[in-house]
Design an enzyme around this catalytic site. Structure first.
Site, PDB file in Angstrom:
ATOM      1  N   LYS A  14       0.033   6.759   2.384  1.00 32.47           N
ATOM      2  CA  LYS A  14      -0.420   6.500   1.001  1.00 32.47           C
ATOM      3  C   LYS A  14       0.557   7.109  -0.014  1.00 32.47           C
ATOM      4  CE  LYS A  14      -4.370   8.682   1.609  1.00 32.47           C
ATOM      5  NZ  LYS A  14      -4.145   9.179   2.997  1.00 32.47           N
ATOM      6  N   ARG A  89     -12.802   8.755  -2.061  1.00 31.81           N
ATOM      7  CA  ARG A  89     -12.847   9.163  -0.668  1.00 31.81           C
ATOM      8  C   ARG A  89     -14.275   9.193  -0.135  1.00 31.81           C
ATOM      9  NH1 ARG A  89      -7.791  12.254  -0.243  1.00 31.81           N
ATOM     10  NH2 ARG A  89      -7.493  12.906   1.889  1.00 31.81           N
ATOM     11  N   ARG A 128       5.852  16.487   8.956  1.00 32.95           N
ATOM     12  CA  ARG A 128       6.164  16.218   7.544  1.00 32.95           C
ATOM     13  C   ARG A 128       6.616  17.473   6.793  1.00 32.95           C
ATOM     14  NH1 ARG A 128       1.247  13.905   4.102  1.00 32.95           N
ATOM     15  NH2 ARG A 128       0.187  15.698   4.985  1.00 32.95           N
ATOM     16  N   ARG A 162       2.989  21.688   4.166  1.00 29.86           N
ATOM     17  CA  ARG A 162       1.639  21.903   3.639  1.00 29.86           C
ATOM     18  C   ARG A 162       0.816  22.807   4.539  1.00 29.86           C
ATOM     19  NH1 ARG A 162      -0.613  16.076   1.794  1.00 29.86           N
ATOM     20  NH2 ARG A 162      -2.483  16.916   2.760  1.00 29.86           N
ATOM     21  N   ARG A 173      -9.348  16.722   9.319  1.00 28.83           N
ATOM     22  CA  ARG A 173      -9.168  15.770   8.197  1.00 28.83           C
ATOM     23  C   ARG A 173      -9.419  14.341   8.670  1.00 28.83           C
ATOM     24  NH1 ARG A 173      -3.347  17.575   6.606  1.00 28.83           N
ATOM     25  NH2 ARG A 173      -3.330  15.640   5.418  1.00 28.83           N
TER      26      ARG A 173
END
Ligand code: AP5
Length: 215
Positions: A14, A89, A128, A162, A173
């Site tokens: 996203k 969400r 990431r 992160r 998540r």
């Protein structure tokens, strides 16, 4: 003016695709995750309330998120169009967004679901990282900087990962996504405004598919 929602589980792409749409269409990228991380970094009341929830992989309460987005969407820079990344969400968030848009006379042009496999998302997210200076996103395997250790965009040599990108938190998540967010896929498909793209394709191919939808 184009207004877009990007839906999909953690790691679906996203943020990656929203940044490209922002560049291509000249519209504002609104990421609730980025907004919350900025609140946490600033030590605000909202940040204090969100920090522990985000670190455990849960969802921040609807009323806090809805208030934050309502304020953001009413900013002048959104009048030319926006991409929502990470919002809505939950069903109450989707309903609140409908009300906000109706009250402001804003039309939603595209709701685009990025479809992916859960297990592949673990590898994507745990690999990431981002430039600490300009925020450009990278991945250890799929999208490393052209020169090792140097940001392609700004030349910085500082990178960050992160706090919620470890494997256990990513699994939480993904669970939160399937329990609380997946139901809004049918919310939008029932309204007749949902498009889907294959998020397992490579990044450029996903961008091409999204551009076919947005025109
Ligand atoms: P948020 O920041 O929104 O995180 P998320 O939804 O978990 O999504 P991600 O940012 O992890 O993934 P992405 O889909 O953007 O993927 P990306 O493009 O980076 O939310 C964080 C937390 O904030 C939540 O857990 C919650 O606590 C809270 N929160 C936020 N919004 C909320 C709300 N509305 N309500 C309540 N709480 C909220 O890509 C991932 C990696 O894969 C990158 O390295 C990228 O380079 C790579 N990649 C991307 N696409 C591809 C591809 N096609 N092929 C190969 N690699 C790819």
């Amino acid at each position: 003016m184009t207004n877009i929602i990007l839906l999909g589980p953690p790691g679906a792409g996203k943020g990656t695709q929203a940044a490209r749409l922002q560049d291509n269409l000249g519209i504002v990228h609104i990421s609730t995750g980025d907004m919350l991380r900025a609140e946490v970094a600033s030590g605000s009341d909202l940040g204090e309330q969100a920090k522990g929830i985000m670190e455990s992989g849960g969802l921040v309460p609807d009323d806090l998120i809805i208030a934050m987005i309502s304020k953001r969407i009413s900013c002048e820079d959104c009048s030319g169009g926006f991409i929502l990344d990470g919002f809505p969400r939950t069903t109450p968030q989707a309903e609140a967004l409908d009300e906000m848009l109706a009250d402001s006379g804003i039309v939603l042009d595209h709701v685009i679901e990025i479809r992916v496999d859960d297990e592949a998302m673990i590898q994507r997210i745990t690999g990431r990282f981002a430039c600490a200076e300009c925020g450009a996103g990278y991945h250890d395997d799929f999208h490393p900087p052209k020169e090792d250790g140097v940001c392609d965009k700004c030349g910085s040599e500082k990178f960050v990962r992160r706090a919620d990108d470890d494997e256990d938190t990513v699994r939480s998540r993904l669970q939160a996504y399937h329990r609380q967010t997946a139901p809004i896929i049918s919310y939008y498909s029932d309204k007749g405004g949902l498009s889907s793209v294959d998020g397992m394709a490579d990044i450029d191919e996903v961008t091409r598919e999204i551009c076919k939808i947005t025109g």
